[in-house]
Design a protein around this motif. Structure first.
Motif, PDB file in Angstrom:
ATOM      1  N   HIS A 397       0.815  -1.219   0.000  1.00 18.13           N
ATOM      2  CA  HIS A 397       0.000   0.000   0.000  1.00 18.13           C
ATOM      3  C   HIS A 397       0.850   1.271   0.000  1.00 18.13           C
ATOM      4  N   ASP A 398       2.042   1.220   0.590  1.00 15.69           N
ATOM      5  CA  ASP A 398       2.894   2.416   0.672  1.00 15.69           C
ATOM      6  C   ASP A 398       4.024   2.411  -0.353  1.00 15.69           C
ATOM      7  N   ILE A 399       3.893   1.615  -1.415  1.00 17.30           N
ATOM      8  CA  ILE A 399       4.978   1.542  -2.388  1.00 17.30           C
ATOM      9  C   ILE A 399       5.241   2.907  -3.033  1.00 17.30           C
ATOM     10  N   GLY A 400       4.233   3.748  -3.107  1.00 14.68           N
ATOM     11  CA  GLY A 400       4.410   5.079  -3.701  1.00 14.68           C
ATOM     12  C   GLY A 400       5.355   5.973  -2.928  1.00 14.68           C
ATOM     13  N   LYS A 401       5.677   5.589  -1.684  1.00 12.62           N
ATOM     14  CA  LYS A 401       6.594   6.427  -0.895  1.00 12.62           C
ATOM     15  C   LYS A 401       8.008   6.437  -1.448  1.00 12.62           C
ATOM     16  N   VAL A 402       8.324   5.514  -2.363  1.00 13.00           N
ATOM     17  CA  VAL A 402       9.655   5.560  -2.972  1.00 13.00           C
ATOM     18  C   VAL A 402       9.829   6.839  -3.787  1.00 13.00           C
ATOM     19  N   GLY A 403       8.716   7.460  -4.178  1.00 17.05           N
ATOM     20  CA  GLY A 403       8.794   8.703  -4.942  1.00 17.05           C
ATOM     21  C   GLY A 403       8.731   9.956  -4.095  1.00 17.05           C
ATOM     22  N   ILE A 404       8.723   9.818  -2.770  1.00 16.04           N
ATOM     23  CA  ILE A 404       8.659  10.979  -1.864  1.00 16.04           C
ATOM     24  C   ILE A 404      10.067  11.322  -1.380  1.00 16.04           C
ATOM     25  N   PRO A 405      10.476  12.598  -1.425  1.00 12.90           N
ATOM     26  CA  PRO A 405      11.832  12.975  -1.000  1.00 12.90           C
ATOM     27  C   PRO A 405      12.109  12.609   0.456  1.00 12.90           C
ATOM     28  N   ASP A 406      13.364  12.262   0.741  1.00 11.57           N
ATOM     29  CA  ASP A 406      13.766  11.896   2.110  1.00 11.57           C
ATOM     30  C   ASP A 406      13.503  13.020   3.101  1.00 11.57           C
ATOM     31  N   ARG A 407      13.683  14.282   2.661  1.00 14.44           N
ATOM     32  CA  ARG A 407      13.505  15.414   3.584  1.00 14.44           C
ATOM     33  C   ARG A 407      12.082  15.461   4.149  1.00 14.44           C
ATOM     34  N   ILE A 408      11.118  14.893   3.407  1.00 15.05           N
ATOM     35  CA  ILE A 408       9.737  14.839   3.887  1.00 15.05           C
ATOM     36  C   ILE A 408       9.496  13.522   4.618  1.00 15.05           C
ATOM     37  N   LEU A 409       9.946  12.427   4.029  1.00 13.90           N
ATOM     38  CA  LEU A 409       9.690  11.109   4.595  1.00 13.90           C
ATOM     39  C   LEU A 409      10.318  10.948   5.977  1.00 13.90           C
ATOM     40  N   PHE A 410      11.506  11.556   6.166  1.00 13.50           N
ATOM     41  CA  PHE A 410      12.223  11.398   7.427  1.00 13.50           C
ATOM     42  C   PHE A 410      12.087  12.596   8.359  1.00 13.50           C
ATOM     43  N   LYS A 411      11.244  13.552   8.028  1.00  8.59           N
ATOM     44  CA  LYS A 411      11.138  14.755   8.853  1.00  8.59           C
ATOM     45  C   LYS A 411      10.593  14.399  10.231  1.00  8.59           C
ATOM     46  N   ALA A 412      11.290  14.874  11.270  1.00  6.46           N
ATOM     47  CA  ALA A 412      10.901  14.533  12.641  1.00  6.46           C
ATOM     48  C   ALA A 412       9.714  15.356  13.118  1.00  6.46           C
ATOM     49  N   GLY A 413       9.629  16.632  12.699  1.00  5.30           N
ATOM     50  CA  GLY A 413       8.557  17.512  13.150  1.00  5.30           C
ATOM     51  C   GLY A 413       7.349  17.457  12.234  1.00  5.30           C
ATOM     52  N   ASN A 486       3.956   1.489  17.867  1.00  2.00           N
ATOM     53  CA  ASN A 486       5.380   1.290  17.576  1.00  2.00           C
ATOM     54  C   ASN A 486       6.052   2.640  17.389  1.00  2.00           C
ATOM     55  N   ASP A 487       7.363   2.680  17.667  1.00  5.43           N
ATOM     56  CA  ASP A 487       8.100   3.953  17.610  1.00  5.43           C
ATOM     57  C   ASP A 487       8.120   4.517  16.195  1.00  5.43           C
ATOM     58  N   ARG A 488       8.038   5.854  16.132  1.00  8.95           N
ATOM     59  CA  ARG A 488       8.226   6.606  14.890  1.00  8.95           C
ATOM     60  C   ARG A 488       9.248   7.720  15.166  1.00  8.95           C
ATOM     61  N   PRO A 489       9.843   8.292  14.107  1.00 13.41           N
ATOM     62  CA  PRO A 489      10.860   9.330  14.345  1.00 13.41           C
ATOM     63  C   PRO A 489      10.355  10.505  15.161  1.00 13.41           C
ATOM     64  N   TYR A 490       9.058  10.822  15.003  1.00  7.90           N
ATOM     65  CA  TYR A 490       8.524  12.020  15.658  1.00  7.90           C
ATOM     66  C   TYR A 490       7.851  11.750  17.000  1.00  7.90           C
ATOM     67  N   ARG A 491       7.761  10.465  17.435  1.00  3.48           N
ATOM     68  CA  ARG A 491       7.182  10.169  18.748  1.00  3.48           C
ATOM     69  C   ARG A 491       7.482   8.727  19.150  1.00  3.48           C
ATOM     70  N   LYS A 492       7.363   8.481  20.423  1.00  2.00           N
ATOM     71  CA  LYS A 492       7.522   7.133  20.962  1.00  2.00           C
ATOM     72  C   LYS A 492       6.206   6.359  20.836  1.00  2.00           C
ATOM     73  N   ALA A 493       6.291   5.047  20.978  1.00  2.00           N
ATOM     74  CA  ALA A 493       5.105   4.199  20.866  1.00  2.00           C
ATOM     75  C   ALA A 493       4.128   4.475  22.007  1.00  2.00           C
ATOM     76  N   MET A 494       2.814   4.356  21.720  1.00  2.00           N
ATOM     77  CA  MET A 494       1.765   4.490  22.736  1.00  2.00           C
ATOM     78  C   MET A 494       1.497   3.132  23.393  1.00  2.00           C
ATOM     79  N   GLU A 495       0.891   3.199  24.560  1.00  2.00           N
ATOM     80  CA  GLU A 495       0.359   1.982  25.161  1.00  2.00           C
ATOM     81  C   GLU A 495      -0.833   1.521  24.339  1.00  2.00           C
ATOM     82  N   SER A 496      -1.118   0.205  24.353  1.00  2.00           N
ATOM     83  CA  SER A 496      -2.207  -0.351  23.568  1.00  2.00           C
ATOM     84  C   SER A 496      -3.541   0.284  23.927  1.00  2.00           C
TER      85      SER A 496
END
Length: 532
Positions: A397-413, A486-496
């Motif tokens: 489903h997210d295969i299209g993300k290969v066409g998104i620049p790293d500066r957006i895909l990896f942005k922490a904020g 699960n952890d993401r660059p912009y936040r830690k994982a939540m409790e279930s």
């Protein structure tokens, strides 16, 4: 008269005299004393000569000198005047601007020592010989500036005469560097493809026409077509596609002799003419192309290169080159039909590998998503076909993300509105990729719609409620839950429990409320959430 009568031997002057009709005439007067036998001055002898024409010519010469001096100073050409030994007498301002030398730096120095390239000394001597024999010379040649740069100049050199005597030389220089570059560029583009540096279609067709007239032996045409260029263009953009084309061109260039005519004849199409070459040799060349492709893919695995190849050979002079080209093209397309699916699948697999290598999603996400989605799909009674589509959708489903620049895909904020709009394009990019891959074509529309919201506020189509495919509604819930837990660059994982509360809050807004309830019940049934 007084001066002559008082003893001056001779007086000469120019003056104007009036004729009886009232007109004035310019004359040269010479007055000398008239003496008697004893030497006594008894009168004056006056001799008059009409100098009107001379005076007019003198005035014209003065005007010409003023005119030519103005031209010398303001000319767009760089001008230098030289003596017989090629020593500088004068230069105009444009000469200083073009070559960097002032008159003080050049005065009495040999011009050839300063601006003539060493390799052009013989040519310079020949020009000097011709000019000193009275000829005028025009040529185009390089000259060196004070700063060491080289310009290409149009040069006109001629003799300077004074009273029919050759006293020196003049030279006019016009900088034609940019004009020549433009001419060379146009000449280059008339023969070569600007992107790949191979011959272009016009040259290739001209060569085919020439061979129709002059060939005497066997001739072979090999046609080549890049597989999957559209996927690359749609995913990474035109620049990546151009890089892909140049890589293919380099593979072909290495596969052929320098004397072979390798041309780019279309967007992703190439063709080669080989003369006086046996069919066996040409088959070995086709094998060399495949070897070069394998070597390229081994060293640069990001996007696997695949080229379909067709060949046609004849020694029958009645077969036209165009007929031979058509036969090679048909052979190439037959191979393309056989290999296209596998080539596209290889590219799609490479895209997935690239996504896994660069995406921020933690390891194991695809497996967890697949497990949760299929379990929920079974719970709500999806058919086997829909479960199969859901299986693919969970992974791709997210295969299209290969066409998104790293500066957006990896942005922490948080993303800006522009960045959010760019990120949302991944649904459309994935949709285009899936349509070109037979294995993914059945879920292309699901990939396009997997970010639609129950209340119609999603993207890219703004679908609402049941209009959103069931597989997409289901995936949206399990994808959000896995992302929150699960952890993401912009936040830690939540409790279930916190994640479930967020799902409940968004039910009826982002998520299908019935599917949300079914998913939460499923988590409780499997003991994957805290019990209240």
């Amino acid at each position: 008269m007084r001066r002559v009568l008082t003893g001056e031997q001779s007086i000469a002057l120019d003056l104007a005299k009036r004729r009886p009709d009232g007109c004035e005439v310019e004359v040269s007067l010479i007055a000398t004393p008239l003496k008697n036998e004893s030497g006594r001055i008894v009168g004056i002898i006056e001799s008059y000569r009409d100098i009107s024409v001379v005076k007019r010519l003198q005035q014209e010469l003065i005007q010409q000198k003023i005119h030519f001096e103005a031209l010398f100073q303001s000319s767009a050409d760089a001008i230098v005047s030289l003596d017989r030994e090629h020593r500088v007498i004068d230069v105009n301002p444009q000469f200083t601007r073009l070559f960097g030398y002032t008159l003080e730096e050049l005065k009495d120095r040999n011009i050839d020592d300063l601006i003539l390239p060493e390799s052009y000394r013989d040519e310079g001597l020949e020009v000097t010989r011709k000019v000193m024999s009275g000829e005028s010379v025009q040529l185009e040649a390089p000259r060196v500036t004070k700063g060491g740069g080289t310009i290409l100049a149009s040069i006109r050199v001629g003799p300077l005469h004074l009273n029919d005597e050759l006293v020196g030389v003049y030279a006019l220089y016009t900088d034609i560097t940019e004009r020549k570059r433009a001419e060379y560029r146009l000449q280059y583009l008339s023969i070569f493809d600007a992107l790949t540096g191979l011959y272009n279609r016009a040259y290739f067709e001209g060569e085919m026409a020439r061979l129709d007239l002059v060939r005497t032996g066997s001739v072979t045409i090999i046609t080549c077509d890049i597989d999957g260029l559209k996927i690359v263009n749609d995913t990474w953009g035109q620049d990546a596609g151009d890089h892909f084309l140049k890589a293919a061109a380099e593979v072909l260039r290495r596969s052929f002799r320098a004397t072979d005519h390798v041309a780019r004849v279309g967007g992703d199409e190439f063709a080669v003419i080989l003369t006086d070459t046996s069919r066996q040799t040409c088959e070995r060349v086709c094998e060399r192309i495949r070897e070069e492709i394998t070597a390229y893919n081994r060293t640069i695995p990001k996007i696997p290169l695949s080229i379909s190849v067709g060949m046609a050979t004849t020694d029958d002079l009645n077969v036209s080159m165009r007929e031979l080209f058509k036969e090679a093209d048909n052979n190439m397309y037959r191979q393309k039909l056989l290999s296209n699916n596998s080539a596209r699948s290889a590219i799609v697999q490479a895209l997935m590998t690239a996504l896994e290598a660069r995406d921020f999603i933690t390891e194991g996400h695809a497996d967890r998503l697949h497990h949760l989605a299929l379990r929920l799909g079974q719970k709500v009674g999806l058919s086997e076909r829909s479960l199969g589509d859901l299986h693919l959708l969970a992974r791709f489903h997210d295969i299209g993300k290969v066409g998104i620049p790293d500066r957006i895909l990896f942005k922490a904020g948080p993303l800006t509105p522009e960045e959010r709009s760019e990120m949302q394009r991944h649904c459309e990019i994935g949709h285009r990729i899936a349509f070109t891959a037979p294995d993914l074509a059945p879920i292309a529309n699901l990939i396009l719609k997997h970010h639609e919201w129950w209340n119609g506020k999603g993207y890219p189509l703004g679908l609402m409620g049941p209009d959103i495919p069931l597989e997409c509604r289901l995936l949206a819930i399990v994808d959000a839950y896995d992302a929150m837990t699960n952890d993401r660059p912009y936040r830690k994982a939540m409790e279930s429990g916190t994640a479930i509360a967020e799902l409940q809050r968004c039910a009826g807004i982002q998520f299908d409320p019935n599917l949300t309830e079914a998913f939460i019940n499923q988590l409780h049934d499997h003991g994957e959430t805290p019990v209240d």
